[in-house]
Write a protein that holds these residues in place. Structure first.
Motif, PDB file in Angstrom:
ATOM      1  N   HIS A  85       9.205  10.483  -1.809  1.00  0.00           N
ATOM      2  CA  HIS A  85       7.885   9.957  -2.141  1.00  0.00           C
ATOM      3  C   HIS A  85       7.470   8.874  -1.149  1.00  0.00           C
ATOM      4  O   HIS A  85       6.316   8.802  -0.742  1.00  0.00           O
ATOM      5  CB  HIS A  85       7.864   9.400  -3.568  1.00  0.00           C
ATOM      6  CG  HIS A  85       8.153  10.442  -4.600  1.00  0.00           C
ATOM      7  ND1 HIS A  85       8.777  10.162  -5.788  1.00  0.00           N
ATOM      8  CD2 HIS A  85       7.918  11.779  -4.617  1.00  0.00           C
ATOM      9  CE1 HIS A  85       8.895  11.266  -6.500  1.00  0.00           C
ATOM     10  NE2 HIS A  85       8.385  12.264  -5.805  1.00  0.00           N
ATOM     11  N   GLU A 143       2.100   6.708  -6.913  1.00  0.00           N
ATOM     12  CA  GLU A 143       1.116   7.721  -7.303  1.00  0.00           C
ATOM     13  C   GLU A 143       1.674   9.125  -7.108  1.00  0.00           C
ATOM     14  O   GLU A 143       1.475  10.013  -7.946  1.00  0.00           O
ATOM     15  CB  GLU A 143      -0.163   7.556  -6.486  1.00  0.00           C
ATOM     16  CG  GLU A 143      -0.948   6.299  -6.800  1.00  0.00           C
ATOM     17  CD  GLU A 143      -2.063   6.012  -5.813  1.00  0.00           C
ATOM     18  OE1 GLU A 143      -2.878   5.121  -6.118  1.00  0.00           O
ATOM     19  OE2 GLU A 143      -2.132   6.658  -4.743  1.00  0.00           O
ATOM     20  N   ILE A 144       2.390   9.331  -6.010  1.00  0.00           N
ATOM     21  CA  ILE A 144       3.011  10.640  -5.751  1.00  0.00           C
ATOM     22  C   ILE A 144       4.074  10.930  -6.798  1.00  0.00           C
ATOM     23  O   ILE A 144       4.173  12.040  -7.328  1.00  0.00           O
ATOM     24  CB  ILE A 144       3.599  10.684  -4.327  1.00  0.00           C
ATOM     25  CG1 ILE A 144       2.470  10.584  -3.286  1.00  0.00           C
ATOM     26  CG2 ILE A 144       4.429  11.950  -4.107  1.00  0.00           C
ATOM     27  CD1 ILE A 144       2.947  10.301  -1.871  1.00  0.00           C
ATOM     28  N   ALA A 195       4.334   9.103   1.392  1.00  0.00           N
ATOM     29  CA  ALA A 195       3.295   8.066   1.338  1.00  0.00           C
ATOM     30  C   ALA A 195       3.063   7.476   2.722  1.00  0.00           C
ATOM     31  O   ALA A 195       1.913   7.284   3.140  1.00  0.00           O
ATOM     32  CB  ALA A 195       3.707   6.969   0.361  1.00  0.00           C
ATOM     33  N   GLU A 196       4.131   7.203   3.466  1.00  0.00           N
ATOM     34  CA  GLU A 196       3.980   6.687   4.835  1.00  0.00           C
ATOM     35  C   GLU A 196       3.227   7.666   5.705  1.00  0.00           C
ATOM     36  O   GLU A 196       2.346   7.279   6.479  1.00  0.00           O
ATOM     37  CB  GLU A 196       5.353   6.393   5.448  1.00  0.00           C
ATOM     38  CG  GLU A 196       6.022   5.161   4.917  1.00  0.00           C
ATOM     39  CD  GLU A 196       7.361   4.902   5.573  1.00  0.00           C
ATOM     40  OE1 GLU A 196       7.743   3.733   5.672  1.00  0.00           O
ATOM     41  OE2 GLU A 196       8.038   5.875   6.000  1.00  0.00           O
ATOM     42  N   ARG A 253       1.112   4.046  -3.080  1.00  0.00           N
ATOM     43  CA  ARG A 253       0.910   5.483  -2.828  1.00  0.00           C
ATOM     44  C   ARG A 253       2.146   6.283  -3.229  1.00  0.00           C
ATOM     45  O   ARG A 253       2.028   7.360  -3.816  1.00  0.00           O
ATOM     46  CB  ARG A 253       0.562   5.727  -1.357  1.00  0.00           C
ATOM     47  CG  ARG A 253       0.261   7.164  -1.055  1.00  0.00           C
ATOM     48  CD  ARG A 253      -0.966   7.655  -1.837  1.00  0.00           C
ATOM     49  NE  ARG A 253      -1.063   9.092  -1.740  1.00  0.00           N
ATOM     50  CZ  ARG A 253      -1.231   9.917  -2.785  1.00  0.00           C
ATOM     51  NH1 ARG A 253      -1.382   9.437  -3.998  1.00  0.00           N
ATOM     52  NH2 ARG A 253      -1.280  11.205  -2.609  1.00  0.00           N
ATOM     53  N   ALA A 267       0.830  -1.208   0.000  1.00  0.00           N
ATOM     54  CA  ALA A 267       0.000   0.000   0.000  1.00  0.00           C
ATOM     55  C   ALA A 267       0.864   1.258   0.000  1.00  0.00           C
ATOM     56  O   ALA A 267       0.561   2.228  -0.701  1.00  0.00           O
ATOM     57  CB  ALA A 267      -0.935   0.008   1.201  1.00  0.00           C
ATOM     58  N   VAL A 268       1.946   1.230   0.764  1.00  0.00           N
ATOM     59  CA  VAL A 268       2.866   2.380   0.790  1.00  0.00           C
ATOM     60  C   VAL A 268       3.530   2.529  -0.572  1.00  0.00           C
ATOM     61  O   VAL A 268       3.658   3.639  -1.105  1.00  0.00           O
ATOM     62  CB  VAL A 268       3.920   2.237   1.911  1.00  0.00           C
ATOM     63  CG1 VAL A 268       4.924   3.381   1.863  1.00  0.00           C
ATOM     64  CG2 VAL A 268       3.247   2.178   3.272  1.00  0.00           C
ATOM     65  N   GLU A 299       1.101  10.023   4.772  1.00  0.00           N
ATOM     66  CA  GLU A 299      -0.301  10.112   4.359  1.00  0.00           C
ATOM     67  C   GLU A 299      -1.106   8.901   4.825  1.00  0.00           C
ATOM     68  O   GLU A 299      -2.284   9.029   5.155  1.00  0.00           O
ATOM     69  CB  GLU A 299      -0.393  10.229   2.840  1.00  0.00           C
ATOM     70  CG  GLU A 299       0.029  11.572   2.305  1.00  0.00           C
ATOM     71  CD  GLU A 299      -0.099  11.674   0.785  1.00  0.00           C
ATOM     72  OE1 GLU A 299      -0.589  10.705   0.145  1.00  0.00           O
ATOM     73  OE2 GLU A 299       0.292  12.696   0.232  1.00  0.00           O
ATOM     74  N   LEU A 300      -0.471   7.738   4.849  1.00  0.00           N
ATOM     75  CA  LEU A 300      -1.178   6.518   5.224  1.00  0.00           C
ATOM     76  C   LEU A 300      -1.137   6.233   6.732  1.00  0.00           C
ATOM     77  O   LEU A 300      -1.759   5.297   7.200  1.00  0.00           O
ATOM     78  CB  LEU A 300      -0.589   5.320   4.454  1.00  0.00           C
ATOM     79  CG  LEU A 300      -0.776   5.376   2.944  1.00  0.00           C
ATOM     80  CD1 LEU A 300      -0.033   4.238   2.271  1.00  0.00           C
ATOM     81  CD2 LEU A 300      -2.255   5.341   2.580  1.00  0.00           C
TER      82      LEU A 300
END
Length: 70
Positions: A60, A45-46, A64-65, A42, A38-39, A67-68
């Motif tokens: 990135h 995507e960034i 991502a970490e 994400r 999942a990280v 944000e999640l």
């Protein structure tokens, strides 16, 4: 008099709702942390959103970490 009683009743209902929201009756267990995959998704995507810049993979990943909620 009738007006006073209805105000007290509605206040009690609001207080019950607030307490129920704080207790968290909706979920029985905490949400598990995001997976490595999942990280990675994400972070990719960034990377795409920022125009595929070179050398920013760690930025990135950490974003991502964050944000999640890792």
């Amino acid at each position: 008099m009738a007006k006073e009683n209805s105000t007290k009743t509605s206040t009690k209902a609001v207080n019950r709702t607030t307490v129920a929201a704080k207790v968290g009756h909706g979920s029985s267990s905490p949400t598990p942390p995001p997976t490595h995959e999942a990280v990675a998704v994400r972070a990719y995507e960034i990377y795409l959103r920022e125009g595929c810049p070179d050398g920013r993979h760690l930025d990135h990943w950490t974003l991502a970490e964050a944000e999640l909620g890792v």
